[in-house]
Design an enzyme around this catalytic site. Sequence first.
Site, PDB file in Angstrom:
ATOM      1  N   CYS A  13      18.355 -28.320 -11.933  1.00 15.59           N
ATOM      2  CA  CYS A  13      19.303 -28.975 -12.811  1.00 15.59           C
ATOM      3  C   CYS A  13      20.195 -28.153 -13.725  1.00 15.59           C
ATOM      4  O   CYS A  13      21.375 -28.163 -13.472  1.00 15.59           O
ATOM      5  CB  CYS A  13      18.653 -30.075 -13.607  1.00 15.59           C
ATOM      6  SG  CYS A  13      19.892 -31.283 -14.011  1.00 15.59           S
ATOM      7  N   PRO A  14      19.772 -27.490 -14.736  1.00 19.65           N
ATOM      8  CA  PRO A  14      20.865 -27.004 -15.596  1.00 19.65           C
ATOM      9  C   PRO A  14      21.685 -25.893 -14.965  1.00 19.65           C
ATOM     10  O   PRO A  14      22.779 -25.610 -15.416  1.00 19.65           O
ATOM     11  CB  PRO A  14      20.153 -26.509 -16.851  1.00 19.65           C
ATOM     12  CG  PRO A  14      18.757 -26.293 -16.461  1.00 19.65           C
ATOM     13  CD  PRO A  14      18.461 -27.057 -15.233  1.00 19.65           C
TER      14      PRO A  14
END
Lengths: 75, 235
Positions: A13-14
């Site tokens: 994700c990030p």
Amino acid sequence: MNEVVLDCMGEACPVPLIKAQNKLKELALGDLLIVQIDHSCAMKNVPEWARKEGYNVEVEEVDDGEWEVIIEKTK
Amino acid sequence: MSENETVSSIQRSPRSRASTRKPKVNQIPFGVLLLLITIGMGIMLNIQSSNLALFFITGICFGFILQKSRFCFTASMRDPYLTGSTSVTRMVLVAFAITTIGFTAIKYGYLQSGLPIPGMGYVVPISFATIIGAFLFGIGMVIAGGCASGTLMRVGEGFTMQILSLIFFVIGSLWAAHDFEWWKFHVISKGKPIFLPDIFGWFGAVIVQLLIILFLYIAAEKYQKARTIKDQQNN
């Protein structure tokens, strides 16, 4: 007008978001950044961030579970 | 995603425009098949025990909503910092508000009928263990790319990297269960558990908690507005 492809396949994700943020800083006005992702979470936060910044954004599902987020650096 | 349609179409060079695209396999037959298997499993579990069937259906519904809404507890804590967007944070706050009412109703119902209140084992004191645990969990979920629910959901979606996360998530949970007694004896048991209805009364506790959530919600919205203005000025 350049098109820059950013390969974020398999990144969780990030990471795609940070990569997109950094890459977009290097681009010139009017360039396109194409972020390739296969993490469903990034499919939400990358377009959301880019829209909030005021860029033109398009999301395309190129394959099942694979997306291309196209960001136009408009300013 | 209605926003997609309103955004003006961006012109791309035709060469790059998904020339490599493979024809998509129609997924509807698979969906129907999966639905039938799910129903079949539900009926089979119901024969064994109706509780099992209920857990199964709740789990399926939870997973479905989680996946379709892109609900992510990690994002709710991380996005305000990274992107300045608090939409997921507010989504989580709304979920908390709903569960507050729901759980209070369940617990109060048990109290009224003179039964022992369920879930009181989870009323534990706040201690250093909470802070240490939260910090470790925060590091872990950023590296693993998701919290517990997010990891499970994305394993189901077929994101292979997080199968690895899942394996270590299981190992970590087992390790934590192994060490839990030590923490319980040395750290957690030192504090005093606080159960809000004991202090404010049942009605008061709901009001206090909802007010706190409302305050956080307003703060999140204000933060997003301020960040948007600041970020756009910086460009």
